[in-house]
Scaffold this active site. Structure first.
Site, short mmCIF file in Angstrom:
data_model
loop_
_atom_site.label_atom_id
_atom_site.label_comp_id
_atom_site.label_asym_id
_atom_site.label_seq_id
_atom_site.Cartn_x
_atom_site.Cartn_y
_atom_site.Cartn_z
N ARG A 195 4.98 7.51 -6.85
CA ARG A 195 4.72 9.06 -7.73
C ARG A 195 5.99 9.28 -8.90
O ARG A 195 6.82 9.18 -7.40
CB ARG A 195 3.64 9.26 -6.86
CG ARG A 195 2.68 8.88 -6.15
CD ARG A 195 1.24 9.96 -6.69
NE ARG A 195 0.16 9.63 -5.47
CZ ARG A 195 0.09 10.27 -4.44
NH1 ARG A 195 1.00 11.07 -3.80
NH2 ARG A 195 0.06 9.54 -3.30
N ARG A 239 0.95 -4.72 17.99
CA ARG A 239 1.88 -4.04 18.27
C ARG A 239 1.18 -3.02 18.78
O ARG A 239 -0.01 -2.74 18.71
CB ARG A 239 2.13 -3.51 16.90
CG ARG A 239 3.21 -4.67 16.01
CD ARG A 239 4.67 -4.23 16.88
NE ARG A 239 5.22 -3.53 16.97
CZ ARG A 239 6.61 -3.57 18.03
NH1 ARG A 239 6.66 -4.63 18.40
NH2 ARG A 239 7.81 -2.43 17.87
N GLU A 269 5.94 9.77 18.81
CA GLU A 269 5.57 7.80 19.10
C GLU A 269 6.35 6.73 19.18
O GLU A 269 7.99 6.60 18.10
CB GLU A 269 4.76 7.65 17.64
CG GLU A 269 3.43 7.17 17.99
CD GLU A 269 2.43 6.70 16.60
OE1 GLU A 269 2.07 5.87 15.58
OE2 GLU A 269 2.13 8.73 16.25
N ASP A 308 -8.66 2.35 8.00
CA ASP A 308 -8.77 3.58 7.84
C ASP A 308 -9.60 3.85 8.47
O ASP A 308 -10.92 3.11 8.38
CB ASP A 308 -8.34 3.70 7.16
CG ASP A 308 -7.00 3.81 6.23
OD1 ASP A 308 -5.56 4.04 7.08
OD2 ASP A 308 -6.67 3.80 5.24
N ARG A 332 0.90 -0.90 0.10
CA ARG A 332 -0.05 0.28 0.02
C ARG A 332 1.27 1.35 -0.25
O ARG A 332 0.26 2.54 -0.14
CB ARG A 332 -0.78 0.31 0.92
CG ARG A 332 -0.09 -0.20 2.27
CD ARG A 332 -1.15 -0.23 3.22
NE ARG A 332 -1.28 0.61 4.62
CZ ARG A 332 -2.55 1.23 5.52
NH1 ARG A 332 -3.60 0.83 4.33
NH2 ARG A 332 -2.33 2.33 5.90
N ARG A 336 8.26 8.91 15.07
CA ARG A 336 7.62 9.67 14.33
C ARG A 336 7.63 10.85 15.36
O ARG A 336 7.03 10.61 15.79
CB ARG A 336 6.99 9.84 13.25
CG ARG A 336 5.11 9.37 13.78
CD ARG A 336 4.22 9.42 12.66
NE ARG A 336 3.46 8.40 13.26
CZ ARG A 336 1.95 8.29 12.84
NH1 ARG A 336 1.98 8.93 11.31
NH2 ARG A 336 0.84 7.44 13.66
N TYR A 340 -6.71 -4.64 9.83
CA TYR A 340 -6.29 -2.62 9.72
C TYR A 340 -7.04 -2.20 9.01
O TYR A 340 -7.69 -2.44 7.96
CB TYR A 340 -5.05 -2.80 9.18
CG TYR A 340 -4.28 -1.21 9.68
CD1 TYR A 340 -3.99 -0.40 10.83
CD2 TYR A 340 -4.76 -0.32 8.70
CE1 TYR A 340 -3.54 0.77 11.24
CE2 TYR A 340 -4.37 0.69 7.82
CZ TYR A 340 -3.60 1.90 9.19
OH TYR A 340 -3.55 2.84 9.26
#
Length: 376
Positions: A175, A250, A301, A351, A171, A281, A349
Site C-alpha cells: 500500500r 508444511r 512458531e 481463510d 496476495r 513469528r 489454502y
C-alpha cells in the site's frame, strides 16, 4: 441410533455443516481424532488469556452475509491485524506501506516510494516474474525483498524463493498509504472469549453426537458401510491410502510459555524475517483481546518439513502436487456418498471466512436451499 451424516473433523467446515444439517432435523455423528473440538481455531484459557493453540487466527471478510453468520455465535471485538517485522532488531510495519518505506528509505510521498521500487525492479531485469523471488522484487523492490520477504518465506516453506511459484506472494498487500491494517476487508475482529465457544454452540444440538479421540481410519470400512453420507475434512490422500503417493504439506511446531510480565513485545504478532532466527513469528495472545492481565502468554512458531504422522497445516500447491491432487479428486468422484471438504479435503489454502462460505455452499447443494450473498 440411525444417523443421516457422519462428519469427520470438528473444524469450521465440519461444524458449520453439522449445525446446518441439525437445523434441518438431520441426525449427525461428528468425530475428531483430537481430544478437543474446533480444529485449528481451538483456543484455550491460560492465566485468563485466550491462547490460539494452533497459530494466530484473525477473522476477516468483505462478505456481510458471512460476517453476520459468524456473529450469531459470538461477539467480535474491533481488533485490527497490524503485524510488525523484526529484521535483526530493526522494526518495520506490515503490510508494506508508507510507514515501511519511510523507515527504510526516508521517503515521504507515494511517488518517491514507487520510483525507488520501479528503479530496483528494472535493475533486477525482471520482465515476467517466473518464481516467488522475481514476483516479490517486482512488487516491492530488492531492499524489502532481501530484508522482509526472503528469509521469512524460505523458512516458512523450507525451499529457496527461486523454487517457489510466483502466485504464493501475489496476495501480499502493498500500500502507498500510511495504513498498517493488514487486511483490506470491511469486517475484521477476534471473538471475545475465543473461538472454541463458536464451535461449541454450533455442535450443541441434541441431534449432533460428538465423539473425540476417534480416528476415522480405525473404523473406515465400518463407517463407509453404515453411514448414508460422510462429510470428510481430513487429508484426501490419506483417505485413499496414499496410492498416488502423499501430497506435500508444511507442518508447524508451537512453543508456548507463560511469562510473569505484563507485556512481552507490545504487539499480537511479530514476524522474524531474517534467515538465522529459527522461528517465523512470536504471537502474544493477550493483545488479540486488548488484555490487561498481570501475566502474558507467548507462542513461538516454527515451520517444519511434513512427514506422514505429522499435523499438516499448509498444502504445497506446486504443479506436481496439484496434478497428484486431481488424481485423488477423480477417485473421490467415484464415491457419491463421500464429500471432501475443508483445507485438507480439497488440498487448498482457505481463510476462515472462505471455509464457512464453502461449507454453506455445500449446505445449499445438499438441501437445495439458496442463500444469496454467499461467495467463496
Amino acid at each position: 441410533m440411525k444417523y443421516d451424516y457422519l462428519v469427520v473433523g470438528s473444524g469450521l467446515f465440519g461444524s458449520v455443516f453439522a449445525f446446518e444439517a441439525a437445523k434441518r432435523g438431520k441426525r449427525v455423528k461428528l468425530i475428531d481424532k483430537r481430544n478437543h473440538i474446533a480444529g485449528n481455531i481451538y483456543t484455550e484459557k491460560i492465566e485468563g488469556i485466550q491462547v490460539h493453540k494452533y497459530g494466530a487466527h484473525i477473522f476477516h471478510t468483505n462478505n456481510k452475509v458471512i460476517w453476520e453468520y459468524i456473529n450469531q455465535f459470538a461477539e467480535f471485538n474491533r481488533y485490527t491485524n497490524s503485524p510488525i517485522a523484526n529484521f535483526k532488531g530493526e522494526i518495520y510495519n506490515l503490510p508494506f506501506n508508507m510507514n515501511t518505506f519511510n523507515k527504510l528509505w526516508g521517503v515521504v510521498t507515494p511517488n518517491e516510494a514507487k520510483n525507488i521500487i520501479e528503479k530496483q525492479r528494472k535493475a533486477a531485469g525482471i520482465d515476467i516474474p517466473r518464481n516467488l523471488e522475481e514476483q516479490a522484487i517486482s512488487l516491492v523492490g530488492t531492499d524489502i525483498y532481501s530484508k522482509l520477504v526472503k528469509g521469512y518465506t524460505e523458512k516458512q516453506w523450507g525451499r529457496k524463493a527461486t523454487e517457489l511459484p510466483a502466485f504464493i506472494i501475489k496476495r501480499l498487500p502493498v500500500r502507498f498509504t500510511y495504513d498498517n491494517n493488514y487486511f483490506n476487508d470491511r469486517y475484521q475482529g477476534i471473538p471475545i472469549g475465543g473461538y472454541t465457544q463458536i464451535v461449541e454452540k454450533m455442535l450443541s444440538s441434541n441431534l449432533i453426537d460428538v465423539e473425540l479421540n476417534q480416528d476415522f481410519f480405525n473404523h473406515k470400512e465400518e463407517y463407509l458401510r453404515n453411514f448414508p453420507k460422510i462429510i470428510y475434512t481430513g487429508m484426501i490422500d490419506q483417505f485413499f491410502d496414499y496410492q498416488y503417493g502423499p501430497l506435500e504439506y508444511r507442518s508447524l511446531q508451537f512453543e508456548t510459555e507463560c511469562l510473569d510480565i505484563e507485556n512481552y513485545q507490545g504487539n499480537a504478532v511479530v514476524n522474524y524475517t531474517d534467515d538465522k532466527t529459527p522461528f517465523t513469528r512470536i504471537i502474544e495472545h493477550k493483545h488479540f483481546e486488548f488484555g490487561t492481565q498481570p501475566k502474558t502468554v507467548i507462542t513461538r512458531e516454527y515451520p517444519k518439513n511434513w512427514k506422514i504422522g505429522d499435523e499438516p497445516y499448509y498444502p504445497v500447491n506446486d504443479e506436481k502436487n496439484n496434478i497428484n491432487f486431481k488424481k485423488y479428486q477423480e477417485l473421490g468422484k467415484k464415491l457419491p456418498n463421500v464429500v471432501f471438504g475443508g483445507r485438507l479435503g480439497t488440498y487448498k489454502y482457505y481463510d476462515m471466512h472462505q471455509v464457512i462460505g464453502a461449507a454453506l455452499s455445500l449446505v445449499n447443494k445438499e438441501f437445495g436451499i439458496e442463500k444469496k450473498g454467499i461467495s467463496i
